[in-house]
Design an enzyme around this catalytic site. Structure first.
Site, PDB file in Angstrom:
ATOM      1  N   ASP A 226       0.813  -1.213   0.000  1.00 58.19           N
ATOM      2  CA  ASP A 226       0.000   0.000   0.000  1.00 58.19           C
ATOM      3  C   ASP A 226       0.847   1.265   0.000  1.00 58.19           C
ATOM      4  OD1 ASP A 226      -2.674   1.331   0.457  1.00 58.19           O
ATOM      5  OD2 ASP A 226      -1.651   1.981   2.279  1.00 58.19           O
TER       6      ASP A 226
ATOM      7  N   GLU B 250       1.185  -0.446  -5.142  1.00 59.72           N
ATOM      8  CA  GLU B 250       0.251   0.643  -5.413  1.00 59.72           C
ATOM      9  C   GLU B 250       1.107   1.914  -5.502  1.00 59.72           C
ATOM     10  OE1 GLU B 250      -3.419   3.262  -3.589  1.00 59.72           O
ATOM     11  OE2 GLU B 250      -1.838   2.450  -2.327  1.00 59.72           O
TER      12      GLU B 250
END
Length: 790
Positions: free
Chosen positions: A469, A522
């Site tokens: 993330d 990401e």
């Protein structure tokens, strides 16, 4: 990643109380000899005879020393003389004030479980000890006589170690990748007694005690022993502490008389929120996914389809008849694997299922990095869910959050009275977007913690990949910061060199130990070589989210079709850079929250056109090079944006358009997996060829997807206006038949059912720079796939 802030600091009160059952007496200070005894050699508890050892000092001299020590102690209590050190190599920074939320208030008092009455405050001298009060037994030189209660309390913790010198060496070097086998709580037998071994890293603590329901949450009765090797690790064995018992660490810092109750960073289980105590647990489980694991190993390095169903465990489906509660892991195991398999997805991606006390963070504010979210069951229950998914041939990717952590007092923040896991300077250590702390990637022990955590989920939970993330926030020192709010690197640049080094080491460690799993970044910027090889300067990820494709495509499809001719570049631009990285196309949870609305409601026109547009969007996505990711509910045609406190709108499937959309996704997944042209060369420019991207007047694009042979080729034509084209001519590379294998306008999906019946015969008439051509029908707002046959 768009996430809510988690102001869930807990355990803020009662930090100066002691156990009411007799632990309020002042424990004697101790001193350490020069001759250290290795902790690993110590195997017996402190005995009463050892406690009575004294130095041969004359009584008058001892009395004089006691008086001087008392005066010194009083003098040292002046607050202005006390400083707080921080992590090695950093400046002195005072502990920031932490917010207290409703979660904190609900948790306040947890440490007082089983106490019959409030405990008396302990009296602190304020004197900074030269060594912790729980030094090695052979080294104890008591300054005053001990009571029987004190002797009994010391006997409660055995100075036992499970750490070798090599473990400590690797930990200090940042190279210990299995710390979860050493630190934390581990059940074991010692001296014929069953109990639990505890170990925690707190180098700036003066004293660390284990408090729990086994000792009425006493903050003093079970003190751990510090290792004398500079590791900062405190450890010890406590008999009769068994599986299921609750505990925390009570930490007294060397500085500012700071005391705090902390959850165990390495605990395998936690209480159900809003409670935050750690739970003694093991990870015993009998896996039954051998077939899947062998298949995964056999597919290492080979092209394969990735069609990922992103899922939030707490809101996929809920029990309306039971106060609208979420399904447990085991209840999910009864429904989710069969559903995902029936839809044709190859993987699920679980939004963070590591322990997080605030459900509104969606899991992105983690405080228990080694503990499964306890809202839905035990660690073994989560293992069972993953096991059953594997038995249904569904891979499992876990969201992993090494980019930041929340300021909850029970968590990692300001762990031992210093900025231990985070940078001390807020310009490097505090994240303004998420009100959270940033890991100190330059500290070796922190690197060991994080990489051990990544490998833990791959090892103990059989995860098939990690989606990392907020990578962009890690790579840039000035991420979401204004001028003057960040510190340049040693070369004056904005790149976070420590984070870059960490990400490379993380990927290297993962792929060395688990070469058949995937790491996915990401990353929303143009950072080069995110998926490049480490030895050539890349970060080493297997795939990267293609955020540019997502933004451009959604912006294009949100336009009324009458205006799309002016935005042709938005739908074609992604092919300019499509092969610069190994991309995954994400339509994730981030696109259906915070007022963005559901995907269906982003589409223009009446109801028929909205569904036709969304079917066309999905068909364009599956034909585009790259892996695929769709957030749950996208297959249902949700009419409202995602709410983490509610179930998906499963009732919508009683309506035809919604059923048709679900069937569209089911068929697209089947074609994607069946046609090598759609995945075999998905990351290679040889797998794609434009036919025509310049027909902006009609808002039509056409291209070829290629496998390894001409017989695998697919022709894809996208008509992105409601206009019907009866005779649309295209150049094609081969003479032969082109058979329609998919049509987003099919009547089964709710379309107008404009079809190309039978097969289309190519003729030797040059067009679009090719020697041959075909003529076909283009349905309104429709995407059609044709397969070549000789």
């Amino acid at each position: 990643m768009a996430k809510k802030k988690a102001d869930t600091a807990t355990e803020t009160g009662n930090i100066n109380t002691t156990n009411a059952a007799g632990a309020s007496e002042k424990k004697p200070a101790t001193r350490k000899k020069k001759e250290d005894t290795p902790l690993a050699e110590m195997g017996a508890p402190v005995t009463e005879s050892e406690a009575k050892k004294t130095t041969k000092i004359k009584a008058t001299k001892e009395k004089s020393s006691t008086i001087k020590a008392t005066k010194s102690s009083k003098a040292s209590t002046s607050a202005k003389d006390v400083k707080v050190p921080v992590a090695a190599g950093e400046g002195v920074v005072q502990k920031p004030k932490l917010k207290q939320s409703s979660t904190d208030k609900a948790k306040a008092g947890t440490a007082k479980k089983s106490e019959g009455a409030k405990t008396a405050k302990s009296k602190s001298t304020g004197k900074k000890a030269t060594v912790p009060a729980t030094a090695m037994p052979e080294e104890v030189v008591p300054l005053q006589a001990e009571s029987p209660m004190q002797v009994q309390e010391k006997r409660a913790v055995y100075p036992v170690s499970q750490l070798t010198e090599f473990d400590v060496y690797l930990f200090k070097e940042g190279k210990h990748y299995q710390l979860y086998q050493k630190l934390g709580s581990h059940q074991m037998e010692h001296a014929g007694q069953q109990g639990t071994y505890f170990a925690v890293w707190a180098p700036n603590a003066e004293q660390v005690a284990v408090m729990g329901d086994f000792n009425e949450w006493s903050r003093d009765s079970h003190q751990l022993y510090v290792r004398h090797d500079g590791s900062g690790i405190w450890e010890g064995f406590i008999p009769e502490v068994t599986k299921g018992m609750l505990y925390k660490y009570h930490i007294k810092s060397m500085y500012n008389m700071y005391q705090v109750d902390k959850s165990d960073p390495f605990a395998f289980a936690r209480e159900v929120p809003p409670q935050t105590a750690s739970v003694v647990n093991n990870l015993d489980y009998q896996w039954q996914d051998e077939t899947w694991m062998q298949h995964r190993k056999s597919m290492e390095g080979q092209p394969q389809p990735y069609s990922i169903y992103e899922l939030h465990v707490g809101s996929w489906r809920r029990k309306a008849e039971d106060n609208n509660r979420p399904l447990t892991y085991r209840e999910l195991a009864e429904e989710l694997p069969a559903y995902v398999q029936s839809m044709g997805f190859t993987h699920v991606e679980l939004m963070p299922i590591m322990f997080h006390p605030f459900s509104g963070s969606w899991g992105y504010q983690v405080t228990g990095y080694f503990a499964a979210a306890s809202n839905y069951g035990s660690p073994q229950d989560l293992m069972h869910l993953i096991d059953v998914l594997h038995q249904h041939s569904i891979g499992v990717i876990l969201d992993w959050v090494p980019s930041h952590f929340p300021s909850d007092e029970h968590g990692l923040a300001y762990f031992d009275g210093t900025h231990l896991f985070e940078h001390a300077d807020p310009r490097k250590g505090y994240h303004p977007d998420w009100n959270s702390y940033i890991f100190n990637y330059g500290r070796n022990e922190v690197r060991s913690f994080l990489i051990s955590n990544a490998l833990f989920w791959l090892d103990k939970y059989h995860a098939d990949g990690l989606r990392v993330d907020a990578v962009a926030s890690m790579l840039y020192l000035d991420y979401s910061r204004k001028e003057g709010e960040w510190i340049p690197n040693e070369y004056g640049g904005r790149e976070n060199l420590e984070a870059i080094s960490f990400l490379k080491e993380f990927n290297q460690a993962v792929h060395q130990q688990f070469p058949d799993v995937q790491t996915i970044a990401e990353e929303s910027t143009a950072w080069p070589a995110v998926t490049g090889k480490i030895d050539t300067g890349g970060l080493g990820f297997n795939m990267k989210w293609m955020m540019g494709w997502m933004h451009d495509t959604l912006h294009y499809f949100s336009k009324d079709p009458i205006y799309r001719r002016h935005h042709q570049g938005e739908i074609t631009f992604s092919m300019v850079y499509a092969f610069t990285e190994r991309f995954m196309l994400p339509l994730s949870h981030d696109e259906v929250v915070h007022g963005k609305g559901a995907l269906l409601r982003k589409m223009p026109g009446d109801e028929w056109q909205q569904f036709a547009n969304l079917r066309a969007l999905y068909a364009c996505m599956y034909a585009h090079p790259g892996a695929k990711l769709l957030f749950m509910g996208g297959e249902l045609g949700q009419t409202s944006e995602w709410n983490h406190d509610s179930s998906l709108d499963w009732h919508l499937l009683q309506y035809g358009f919604h059923q048709g959309l679900q069937e569209t996704l089911r068929d697209l997944n089947a074609i994607y997996k069946a046609e090598p042209a759609l995945y075999a060369r998905s990351f290679e420019p040889e797998g794609f060829e434009w036919v025509d991207f310049q027909d902006a007047h009609n808002s039509v694009i056409s291209f070829m997807r290629k496998g390894t042979t001409p017989m695998e080729e697919l022709l894809v034509v996208c008509n992105l206006t409601p206009a019907l084209h009866e005779h649309y001519k295209l150049g094609v590379p081969h003479l032969g038949e082109y058979v329609q294998v998919f049509n987003s306008d099919d009547g089964r999906y709710g379309g107008s059912n404009v079809q190309n019946a039978g097969s289309l015969q190519a003729v030797p008439e040059p067009y679009h720079g090719r020697d041959n051509s075909i003529t076909l029908k283009l349905p309104p707002l429709g995407v059609v796939y044709f397969k070549f046959r000789k």
